[in-house]
Motif scaffolding. Structure first.
Motif, PDB file in Angstrom:
ATOM      1  N   THR A  12      28.968  38.405  40.721  1.00  0.00           N
ATOM      2  CA  THR A  12      29.917  37.678  41.220  1.00  0.00           C
ATOM      3  C   THR A  12      31.135  37.941  40.369  1.00  0.00           C
ATOM      4  N   GLY A  13      32.064  37.510  40.712  1.00  0.00           N
ATOM      5  CA  GLY A  13      33.432  37.744  39.844  1.00  0.00           C
ATOM      6  C   GLY A  13      33.524  39.409  39.691  1.00  0.00           C
ATOM      7  N   ALA A  14      33.490  39.891  40.974  1.00  0.00           N
ATOM      8  CA  ALA A  14      33.351  41.519  40.677  1.00  0.00           C
ATOM      9  C   ALA A  14      34.612  42.269  41.320  1.00  0.00           C
ATOM     10  N   GLY A  15      35.612  41.387  41.589  1.00  0.00           N
ATOM     11  CA  GLY A  15      36.625  41.982  42.114  1.00  0.00           C
ATOM     12  C   GLY A  15      37.442  42.647  41.037  1.00  0.00           C
ATOM     13  N   ARG A  16      37.365  42.385  39.834  1.00  0.00           N
ATOM     14  CA  ARG A  16      38.439  42.979  38.806  1.00  0.00           C
ATOM     15  C   ARG A  16      37.675  43.234  37.459  1.00  0.00           C
ATOM     16  N   GLY A  17      38.265  43.687  36.369  1.00  0.00           N
ATOM     17  CA  GLY A  17      37.700  43.751  35.078  1.00  0.00           C
ATOM     18  C   GLY A  17      36.422  44.129  34.863  1.00  0.00           C
ATOM     19  N   ILE A  18      35.739  43.441  34.220  1.00  0.00           N
ATOM     20  CA  ILE A  18      34.364  43.975  33.940  1.00  0.00           C
ATOM     21  C   ILE A  18      33.309  43.574  35.184  1.00  0.00           C
ATOM     22  N   VAL A  35      29.670  42.520  46.409  1.00  0.00           N
ATOM     23  CA  VAL A  35      30.797  42.249  45.656  1.00  0.00           C
ATOM     24  C   VAL A  35      31.280  40.981  45.983  1.00  0.00           C
ATOM     25  N   ASN A  36      31.078  39.917  44.953  1.00  0.00           N
ATOM     26  CA  ASN A  36      31.443  38.583  45.226  1.00  0.00           C
ATOM     27  C   ASN A  36      32.830  38.283  44.367  1.00  0.00           C
ATOM     28  N   ASP A  37      33.741  37.731  44.954  1.00  0.00           N
ATOM     29  CA  ASP A  37      34.940  37.323  44.176  1.00  0.00           C
ATOM     30  C   ASP A  37      35.986  36.384  45.198  1.00  0.00           C
ATOM     31  N   LEU A  38      36.199  35.385  44.558  1.00  0.00           N
ATOM     32  CA  LEU A  38      37.191  34.261  45.227  1.00  0.00           C
ATOM     33  C   LEU A  38      38.654  35.043  45.161  1.00  0.00           C
ATOM     34  N   GLY A  39      38.782  35.827  44.365  1.00  0.00           N
ATOM     35  CA  GLY A  39      40.246  36.359  44.333  1.00  0.00           C
ATOM     36  C   GLY A  39      41.271  35.288  43.762  1.00  0.00           C
ATOM     37  N   THR A  40      40.786  34.446  42.892  1.00  0.00           N
ATOM     38  CA  THR A  40      41.747  33.491  42.242  1.00  0.00           C
ATOM     39  C   THR A  40      42.658  34.227  41.003  1.00  0.00           C
ATOM     40  N   GLY A  41      43.703  33.620  40.613  1.00  0.00           N
ATOM     41  CA  GLY A  41      44.339  33.769  39.474  1.00  0.00           C
ATOM     42  C   GLY A  41      43.580  33.878  38.131  1.00  0.00           C
ATOM     43  N   ARG A  42      44.327  34.164  36.997  1.00  0.00           N
ATOM     44  CA  ARG A  42      43.674  34.024  35.974  1.00  0.00           C
ATOM     45  C   ARG A  42      43.430  32.534  35.402  1.00  0.00           C
ATOM     46  N   SER A  43      43.891  31.755  35.984  1.00  0.00           N
ATOM     47  CA  SER A  43      43.499  30.275  35.357  1.00  0.00           C
ATOM     48  C   SER A  43      42.937  29.274  36.594  1.00  0.00           C
ATOM     49  N   GLY A  44      42.395  30.171  37.587  1.00  0.00           N
ATOM     50  CA  GLY A  44      41.610  29.684  38.622  1.00  0.00           C
ATOM     51  C   GLY A  44      42.233  29.189  39.884  1.00  0.00           C
ATOM     52  N   ASP A  45      43.638  29.540  39.991  1.00  0.00           N
ATOM     53  CA  ASP A  45      44.441  29.113  41.030  1.00  0.00           C
ATOM     54  C   ASP A  45      44.514  30.138  42.290  1.00  0.00           C
ATOM     55  N   ARG A  47      43.503  31.893  46.186  1.00  0.00           N
ATOM     56  CA  ARG A  47      42.213  32.480  46.708  1.00  0.00           C
ATOM     57  C   ARG A  47      42.683  33.657  47.658  1.00  0.00           C
ATOM     58  N   SER A  48      41.903  34.606  47.459  1.00  0.00           N
ATOM     59  CA  SER A  48      42.097  36.065  48.272  1.00  0.00           C
ATOM     60  C   SER A  48      41.009  36.679  48.505  1.00  0.00           C
ATOM     61  N   GLY A  49      40.630  37.095  49.525  1.00  0.00           N
ATOM     62  CA  GLY A  49      39.473  38.118  49.734  1.00  0.00           C
ATOM     63  C   GLY A  49      39.643  39.412  49.382  1.00  0.00           C
ATOM     64  N   GLU A  50      41.099  39.946  49.147  1.00  0.00           N
ATOM     65  CA  GLU A  50      41.356  41.246  48.800  1.00  0.00           C
ATOM     66  C   GLU A  50      40.501  41.890  47.655  1.00  0.00           C
ATOM     67  N   PRO A  51      40.522  41.231  46.362  1.00  0.00           N
ATOM     68  CA  PRO A  51      39.959  41.999  45.365  1.00  0.00           C
ATOM     69  C   PRO A  51      38.554  42.463  45.677  1.00  0.00           C
ATOM     70  N   ALA A  52      37.836  41.654  46.500  1.00  0.00           N
ATOM     71  CA  ALA A  52      36.439  41.993  46.450  1.00  0.00           C
ATOM     72  C   ALA A  52      36.273  42.952  47.716  1.00  0.00           C
ATOM     73  N   GLN A  53      37.166  43.012  48.739  1.00  0.00           N
ATOM     74  CA  GLN A  53      37.092  43.870  49.771  1.00  0.00           C
ATOM     75  C   GLN A  53      37.569  45.234  49.144  1.00  0.00           C
ATOM     76  N   LEU A  54      38.660  45.500  48.266  1.00  0.00           N
ATOM     77  CA  LEU A  54      39.119  46.724  47.913  1.00  0.00           C
ATOM     78  C   LEU A  54      37.848  47.227  46.883  1.00  0.00           C
ATOM     79  N   VAL A  55      37.011  46.625  46.143  1.00  0.00           N
ATOM     80  CA  VAL A  55      36.308  46.981  45.417  1.00  0.00           C
ATOM     81  C   VAL A  55      34.992  47.539  46.282  1.00  0.00           C
TER      82      VAL A  55
END
Length: 301
Positions: A12-18, A35-45, A47-55
């Motif tokens: 979970t949260g695998a679209g960026r970072g750790i 690869v699960n990720d909501l694609g939210t901003g740093r403060s949780g705002d 939503r985008s499927g792009e980060p998970a799809q890119l990884v």
């Protein structure tokens, strides 16, 4: 030898970072990755499927197997769909890495109810629900006579182990994750499941302000704040080889691995009758004198 060859892993949260580094390293070690990720901003705002799809696409281009999932793991149905997606795509589930989270830092006297609820929801509830649905799947496997070699790796934090000024919501949630890890390890061992947690220190979107002074790559070429440094421990904990380790919390930073030692019974004062309030003070003073001083809270003093 690839230590996770053929194993099916949810992160979970695998679209960026750790989380992204976990996904890439599991794939390098032969795992099939959700690869699960909501694609939210740093403060949780947002939503985008792009980060998970890119990884997921990055893993496939490296010759691995991966699918993207954008379900909200802090909802019952979202977490259930996440587990089902792994079973549907890859025929099973071996490893769950709970990593998703965000920050809404505030001093306690300024924190809003919404800021508290949002952080506790995504971190603590977002750990419980995938764990709950994965555990149900593994229990059914064990009852059918096919006990799994299943692994859960949760993500706590130094803030959860020691506290962190300005992060009361985050610290409370991460402390809850450490306790949840111990309970889950005790309950799920009978089904062939180990449960451990990490408390990582690395440079990510969540910690970029904390580690601003270390943003530049060091001259030595080894960056101790690189989030990729965390993945080797997590991948090993997700392997079949780690079956003898459960209920533990590991700190990891750069090239350092350490085992966090949590709450233990300490010095005691005892009498065979009820304490009188006037006598308690002297007893407490003696207990404090005998005990080691607590570790300092991050950011205090």
């Amino acid at each position: 030898m690839l230590i996770c060859d053929g194993r099916v892993v949810i992160i979970t949260g695998a679209g960026r970072g750790i989380g992204r580094q976990h996904a890439l390293e599991f794939a390098r070690q032969g795992a099939r990755v959700v690869v699960n990720d909501l694609g939210t901003g740093r403060s949780g705002d947002g939503r985008s499927g792009e980060p998970a799809q890119l990884v997921a696409e990055e893993i496939r281009q490296l010759g691995g197997q991966a699918i993207a999932n954008c379900d909200d793991v802090a909802t019952w149905d979202g977490a259930a769909r996440l587990v089902k997606s792994a079973v549907s795509a890859f025929g099973g589930l071996d490893v769950l890495v709970n990593n998703a989270g965000f920050l809404r830092d505030r001093m306690l006297v300024s924190m809003t109810e919404q800021e508290w609820d949002d952080v506790v929801r995504v971190h603590l509830k977002g750990h419980f629900l995938p764990l709950r649905h994965a555990a149900g799947y593994w229990r059914e496997r064990a009852k059918s006579g096919v006990p799994p070699q299943a692994r859960v790796i949760n993500t706590s934090s130094g803030a959860g182990l020691l506290g962190s000024v300005g992060q009361g919501n985050y610290a409370a949630a991460k402390a809850g994750i450490a306790a949840l890890t111990q309970v889950a390890a005790a309950e799920l061992g009978r089904y062939g499941v180990t449960v451990n947690a990490i408390a990582p220190a690395a440079r990510t979107r969540m910690t970029e302000e904390v580690f601003a002074s270390t943003m530049a790559a060091p001259e030595s070429g080894f960056d101790p704040m690189d989030p990729a440094n965390v993945a080797p421990l997590v991948v090993w904990l997700g392997s079949a080889a780690s079956g003898h380790v459960t209920g533990r919390v590991f700190e990891v930073e750069g090239g350092v691995l350490s085992l966090a030692d949590g709450w233990r019974h300490g010095p005691r004062a005892e009498r065979d009758t009820r304490w009188e309030p006037a006598d308690v003070g002297a007893a407490v003073d003696e207990l404090v004198r005998q005990a080691p001083p607590p570790e300092p809270v991050y950011g205090a003093g």
